[in-house]
Motif scaffolding. Structure first.
Motif, PDB file in Angstrom:
ATOM      1  N   ALA A   1      31.453 -29.098  -1.119  1.00 32.46           N
ATOM      2  CA  ALA A   1      32.524 -28.723  -2.038  1.00 32.46           C
ATOM      3  C   ALA A   1      32.697 -29.790  -3.111  1.00 32.46           C
ATOM      4  CB  ALA A   1      33.837 -28.513  -1.281  1.00 32.46           C
ATOM      5  N   GLU A   2      32.619 -31.081  -2.704  1.00 35.06           N
ATOM      6  CA  GLU A   2      32.744 -32.163  -3.676  1.00 35.06           C
ATOM      7  C   GLU A   2      31.581 -32.140  -4.653  1.00 35.06           C
ATOM      8  OE1 GLU A   2      33.109 -35.773  -1.459  1.00 35.06           O
ATOM      9  OE2 GLU A   2      35.049 -35.199  -0.612  1.00 35.06           O
ATOM     10  N   SER A   3      30.381 -31.869  -4.162  1.00 34.25           N
ATOM     11  CA  SER A   3      29.215 -31.812  -5.035  1.00 34.25           C
ATOM     12  C   SER A   3      29.333 -30.672  -6.025  1.00 34.25           C
ATOM     13  CB  SER A   3      27.929 -31.638  -4.212  1.00 34.25           C
ATOM     14  OG  SER A   3      27.746 -32.752  -3.376  1.00 34.25           O
ATOM     15  N   ALA A   4      29.794 -29.499  -5.551  1.00 29.75           N
ATOM     16  CA  ALA A   4      29.965 -28.348  -6.436  1.00 29.75           C
ATOM     17  C   ALA A   4      31.025 -28.645  -7.481  1.00 29.75           C
ATOM     18  CB  ALA A   4      30.343 -27.104  -5.637  1.00 29.75           C
ATOM     19  N   SER A   5      32.117 -29.291  -7.044  1.00 29.00           N
ATOM     20  CA  SER A   5      33.192 -29.636  -7.966  1.00 29.00           C
ATOM     21  C   SER A   5      32.704 -30.648  -8.990  1.00 29.00           C
ATOM     22  CB  SER A   5      34.391 -30.186  -7.188  1.00 29.00           C
ATOM     23  OG  SER A   5      35.381 -30.622  -8.068  1.00 29.00           O
ATOM     24  N   ALA A   6      31.972 -31.657  -8.530  1.00 21.72           N
ATOM     25  CA  ALA A   6      31.455 -32.681  -9.431  1.00 21.72           C
ATOM     26  C   ALA A   6      30.468 -32.086 -10.421  1.00 21.72           C
ATOM     27  CB  ALA A   6      30.807 -33.808  -8.638  1.00 21.72           C
ATOM     28  N   ALA A   7      29.715 -31.071  -9.998  1.00 25.23           N
ATOM     29  CA  ALA A   7      28.740 -30.442 -10.876  1.00 25.23           C
ATOM     30  C   ALA A   7      29.428 -29.685 -12.009  1.00 25.23           C
ATOM     31  CB  ALA A   7      27.839 -29.502 -10.085  1.00 25.23           C
ATOM     32  N   GLN A   8      30.666 -29.258 -11.794  1.00 23.61           N
ATOM     33  CA  GLN A   8      31.385 -28.497 -12.803  1.00 23.61           C
ATOM     34  C   GLN A   8      32.069 -29.394 -13.830  1.00 23.61           C
ATOM     35  OE1 GLN A   8      34.020 -26.078 -10.527  1.00 23.61           O
ATOM     36  NE2 GLN A   8      32.424 -24.735  -9.781  1.00 23.61           N
ATOM     37  N   VAL A   9      32.226 -30.671 -13.528  1.00 30.45           N
ATOM     38  CA  VAL A   9      32.878 -31.598 -14.441  1.00 30.45           C
ATOM     39  C   VAL A   9      31.855 -32.066 -15.468  1.00 30.45           C
ATOM     40  CG1 VAL A   9      34.040 -33.818 -14.646  1.00 30.45           C
ATOM     41  CG2 VAL A   9      34.522 -32.343 -12.692  1.00 30.45           C
ATOM     42  N   ARG A  10      32.185 -31.863 -16.717  1.00 31.42           N
ATOM     43  CA  ARG A  10      31.309 -32.280 -17.806  1.00 31.42           C
ATOM     44  C   ARG A  10      31.498 -33.783 -18.004  1.00 31.42           C
ATOM     45  NH1 ARG A  10      31.127 -28.714 -23.237  1.00 31.42           N
ATOM     46  NH2 ARG A  10      29.447 -29.788 -24.313  1.00 31.42           N
ATOM     47  N   VAL A  11      30.415 -34.530 -17.997  1.00 29.38           N
ATOM     48  CA  VAL A  11      30.486 -35.983 -18.105  1.00 29.38           C
ATOM     49  C   VAL A  11      30.110 -36.408 -19.521  1.00 29.38           C
ATOM     50  CG1 VAL A  11      29.595 -38.183 -17.256  1.00 29.38           C
ATOM     51  CG2 VAL A  11      29.966 -36.284 -15.660  1.00 29.38           C
ATOM     52  N   LEU A  12      31.018 -37.194 -20.099  1.00 30.51           N
ATOM     53  CA  LEU A  12      30.768 -37.793 -21.405  1.00 30.51           C
ATOM     54  C   LEU A  12      30.656 -39.297 -21.191  1.00 30.51           C
ATOM     55  CD1 LEU A  12      33.566 -35.936 -23.413  1.00 30.51           C
ATOM     56  CD2 LEU A  12      31.219 -35.173 -22.992  1.00 30.51           C
ATOM     57  N   LYS A  13      29.680 -39.910 -21.819  1.00 28.33           N
ATOM     58  CA  LYS A  13      29.494 -41.353 -21.687  1.00 28.33           C
ATOM     59  C   LYS A  13      29.904 -42.021 -22.993  1.00 28.33           C
ATOM     60  CE  LYS A  13      25.777 -41.276 -18.304  1.00 28.33           C
ATOM     61  NZ  LYS A  13      24.404 -41.729 -18.025  1.00 28.33           N
ATOM     62  N   LYS A  14      30.643 -43.115 -22.850  1.00 23.75           N
ATOM     63  CA  LYS A  14      31.062 -43.882 -24.019  1.00 23.75           C
ATOM     64  C   LYS A  14      30.248 -45.159 -24.058  1.00 23.75           C
ATOM     65  CE  LYS A  14      35.051 -45.467 -26.550  1.00 23.75           C
ATOM     66  NZ  LYS A  14      35.307 -46.868 -26.575  1.00 23.75           N
ATOM     67  N   TYR A  15      29.572 -45.368 -25.168  1.00 25.96           N
ATOM     68  CA  TYR A  15      28.723 -46.539 -25.341  1.00 25.96           C
ATOM     69  C   TYR A  15      29.467 -47.637 -26.084  1.00 25.96           C
ATOM     70  CZ  TYR A  15      24.817 -44.012 -23.434  1.00 25.96           C
ATOM     71  OH  TYR A  15      23.994 -43.339 -22.577  1.00 25.96           O
ATOM     72  N   PRO A  16      28.971 -48.887 -25.977  1.00 32.57           N
ATOM     73  CA  PRO A  16      29.653 -50.013 -26.639  1.00 32.57           C
ATOM     74  C   PRO A  16      29.822 -49.810 -28.156  1.00 32.57           C
ATOM     75  CG  PRO A  16      28.011 -50.835 -25.109  1.00 32.57           C
ATOM     76  CD  PRO A  16      27.847 -49.337 -25.176  1.00 32.57           C
ATOM     77  N   ASN A  17      28.942 -49.048 -28.769  1.00 34.71           N
ATOM     78  CA  ASN A  17      29.055 -48.809 -30.205  1.00 34.71           C
ATOM     79  C   ASN A  17      30.131 -47.751 -30.520  1.00 34.71           C
ATOM     80  OD1 ASN A  17      27.869 -46.428 -29.415  1.00 34.71           O
ATOM     81  ND2 ASN A  17      25.997 -46.686 -30.602  1.00 34.71           N
ATOM     82  N   ARG A  18      30.932 -47.416 -29.506  1.00 29.92           N
ATOM     83  CA  ARG A  18      32.065 -46.483 -29.604  1.00 29.92           C
ATOM     84  C   ARG A  18      31.628 -45.023 -29.735  1.00 29.92           C
ATOM     85  NH1 ARG A  18      36.395 -48.409 -33.713  1.00 29.92           N
ATOM     86  NH2 ARG A  18      37.581 -46.908 -32.530  1.00 29.92           N
TER      87      ARG A  18
END
Length: 189
Positions: free
Chosen positions: A13-30
């Protein structure tokens, strides 16, 4: 064995939930990088995700620290500085005064509930007006006819908000909690 199965089910369930969350990465250059589309995006794109109801989180590209709140606050800052602000200077001053105060947690819960209730009222209004094609003239007429209903909804909302705050004050006074300098919390004599 039941525990192991529950653990596996919870893990799935946690894996399925985590798969649905869109991940955005913030880099040092903002810059923000959308891992779903493999492209760089702007705060305007993140705002669109919020408006579309998409679930996402913003992570620091190096440390994986959760930066979601920080990005959301940046969007609010941009909205407040451009166009017509939602918060008056007085409102912002009042909010700042609650930081570090004993009432900070209570105020946060209170604001969250009120924003949620207001959103529900907005959804009901939107649902009632769905499917209607409005010209500016028809919209004006519709709003004129809706005015008593909107006043009733807002009046109910304000009354509910007032009652909630009054209940919280009464509960704290019954518990013997005193907040000097706060309206409704006079010091005991």
């Amino acid at each position: 064995m039941v525990t192991a199965q529950r653990g596996k089910a919870a893990s799935s369930a946690e894996s399925a939930s985590a798969a649905q969350v869109r991940v955005l990465k913030k880099y040092p250059n903002r810059r923000l990088y959308d891992t779903q589309t493999s492209s760089y995006i702007t705060l305007a794109d993140v705002k669109k995700m919020v408006l579309d109801g998409q679930t996402f989180e913003v992570r620091d590209a190096k440390t994986s620290e959760d930066l979601t709140r920080s990005i959301l606050l940046q969007i609010i800052l941009e909205e407040e500085t451009g166009g017509v602000p939602m918060f008056s200077t007085s409102s912002l001053e009042q909010i700042i005064r609650f930081y570090g105060h004993a009432m900070q947690g209570v105020m946060g819960d209170y604001l969250e509930r009120n924003v949620k209730t207001f959103g529900e009222l907005q959804s009901r209004f939107t649902e009632q007006s769905k499917g209607l094609a409005f010209s500016p003239e028809l919209w004006t007429q519709f709003m004129g006819a809706q005015s008593p209903m909107l006043q009733g909804l807002m009046g109910g909302y304000v009354e509910q908000s007032k009652n909630l705050l009054t209940q919280m004050q009464e509960q704290m006074q019954q518990a013997g909690v005193i907040f000097p300098g706060m309206p409704g919390f006079p010091p005991k004599k």
